[in-house]
Design a protein around this motif. Structure first.
Motif, PDB file in Angstrom:
ATOM      1  N   CYS A 215      -4.617   5.608   0.443  1.00 27.24           N
ATOM      2  CA  CYS A 215      -3.537   4.838  -0.044  1.00 27.24           C
ATOM      3  C   CYS A 215      -3.216   5.316  -1.523  1.00 27.24           C
TER       4      CYS A 215
ATOM      5  N   CYS B  32      -4.093  -1.379  -4.832  1.00 28.07           N
ATOM      6  CA  CYS B  32      -3.935  -2.337  -3.806  1.00 28.07           C
ATOM      7  C   CYS B  32      -4.900  -3.465  -3.936  1.00 28.07           C
TER       8      CYS B  32
ATOM      9  N   HIS C 188      -9.414  -0.348  -3.349  1.00 28.03           N
ATOM     10  CA  HIS C 188      -8.270   0.526  -3.114  1.00 28.03           C
ATOM     11  C   HIS C 188      -8.562   2.157  -2.696  1.00 28.03           C
TER      12      HIS C 188
ATOM     13  N   HIS D 277       0.862  -1.030   0.092  1.00 25.14           N
ATOM     14  CA  HIS D 277       0.137  -0.066   0.024  1.00 25.14           C
ATOM     15  C   HIS D 277       0.875   1.153  -0.007  1.00 25.14           C
TER      16      HIS D 277
ATOM     17  N   MET E 179      -9.919   3.524   0.493  1.00 27.10           N
ATOM     18  CA  MET E 179      -8.883   3.335   1.449  1.00 27.10           C
ATOM     19  C   MET E 179      -8.303   4.540   2.056  1.00 27.10           C
TER      20      MET E 179
ATOM     21  N   GLU F 159      -1.091   3.441  -3.528  1.00 24.57           N
ATOM     22  CA  GLU F 159      -0.733   2.261  -4.298  1.00 24.57           C
ATOM     23  C   GLU F 159      -2.006   1.236  -4.548  1.00 24.57           C
TER      24      GLU F 159
HETATM   25 CU   LIG Z   1      -3.987   0.164  -0.284  1.00 27.72          CU
END
Ligand SMILES: [Cu+2]
Length: 336
Positions: A263, A267, A271, A222, A274, A265
């Protein structure tokens, strides 16, 4: 155009960056602003030379000859090799200065927070906090158990093999043969904030205090990103085995307020949902908040006890239902 858009001079000079709330963020924003200014000056110069050349030095309509050719002018070529090198050197110098400041890690930060990223939310655990000048450790034992001695296990397995026994080994992960279900690198605390589908985790932090973040993921990679810190860092599982620098510090958060975190990245499925919030409060309120949490109050109640909104104000939980076609906010009751 900027005036019509109602932009302040400060906003224009940030060239699209958010307002930084840490000294590190402001240093990075300044570096960005002056780099853009330098690039614009260079751009204007190049455009001017280009248009000057094609306007005033084109082949005349009544002349069959090319204008005077100036290729292979050694002094000129030396100059335009040296000047870009100088520009790069100057940019490099200021980049190194700012980067050193941003990556600086001092001993004894006022607050240390262990950040655990997981699919698809965040858990924040206060490891150490300073209350009225006194350091308090809040870390508690990791309930995931300890990794056995991997080197010894490997040795035993090799011996078994030598003697013709094929031992059935439990499945091991890629990080030096560690067991994947045992996450002994994750940190836990008496005072934690964990997000859920219905709740954005609100991490409460004091202003005017050096803060350290220790990042670790419970599953995939992440990235911890707070736009107003102008900072993000990848969050990896097994940070030590993956040779990542998973600590970073901000020398202080300069003002109270709510700052969204995300977040950064890709993921997995959720995602984009997040998100978290950093709620910066005065050190006095932070002490009261920690005391309230230690006495057993949940995050929202402890926040309300110090006169803060109990839920996030910079972002809100999203509807995770696959059939839901709109990104409408979900309240605690309506969430699934
Ligand atoms: Cu993430």
């Amino acid at each position: 155009m900027f005036a019509l858009a109602g932009c302040s001079a400060d906003e224009v000079m940030r060239f699209g960056w958010p307002e930084g709330v840490t000294p590190e963020a402001r240093s990075m924003t300044e570096l960005w602003s002056w780099s853009v200014v330098a690039a614009l000056i260079m751009g204007v110069l190049v455009w001017a030379l280009t248009f000057w050349t094609i306007t005033f030095h084109r082949r005349k309509a009544d002349s069959p000859d090319f204008p005077r050719q100036t290729a292979y002018n050694v002094p000129l070529e030396l100059l335009y090799t040296a000047v870009p090198f100088l520009i790069i050197a100057v940019l490099f110098y200021f980049t190194v200065v700012v980067q050193t400041k941003v990556e600086k890690i001092e001993d004894n930060p006022g607050v240390t927070v262990d950040v655990t990223a997981f699919q698809w939310n965040w858990r924040f655990a206060y490891r150490e906090v300073t209350i009225d000048g006194k350091k308090i450790t809040l870390e508690r034992e990791n309930p995931y158990g300890k990794q056995p001695d991997i080197a010894k296990l490997n040795e035993e397995a090799a011996k078994q093999k030598e003697h013709g026994h094929i031992e059935v080994q439990p499945e091991r992960g890629p990080n030096h043969g560690r067991f994947q279900e045992i996450r002994d690198y994750l940190k836990f605390s008496e005072v934690e904030i964990q997000g859920s589908t219905a709740e954005i985790p609100v991490l409460v932090l004091p202003t005017n205090t050096r803060i350290q973040f220790d990042l670790a993921s419970a599953d995939v990679v992440h990235s911890f990103y707070v736009p107003q810190f102008a900072f993000k860092r990848d969050v990896m599982p097994n940070p030590k085995q993956n040779h990542t620098q998973n600590k970073f510090q901000v020398s202080e958060i300069e003002r109270t307020g709510s700052f969204v975190g995300r977040c950064a990245e890709m993921c997995g499925d959720y995602h984009s949902m997040m998100n978290f919030e950093i709620r910066a409060v005065s050190p006095e309120n932070f002490s009261k908040y920690i005391a309230a949490r230690q006495s057993g109050q949940d995050n929202a109640t402890a926040l309300e006890a110090i006169g803060e909104p109990g839920v996030s104000t910079s972002t809100f939980p999203f509807d995770t239902r696959r059939t839901g076609r709109t990104a409408s906010p979900v309240n605690a009751e309506g969430a699934n």
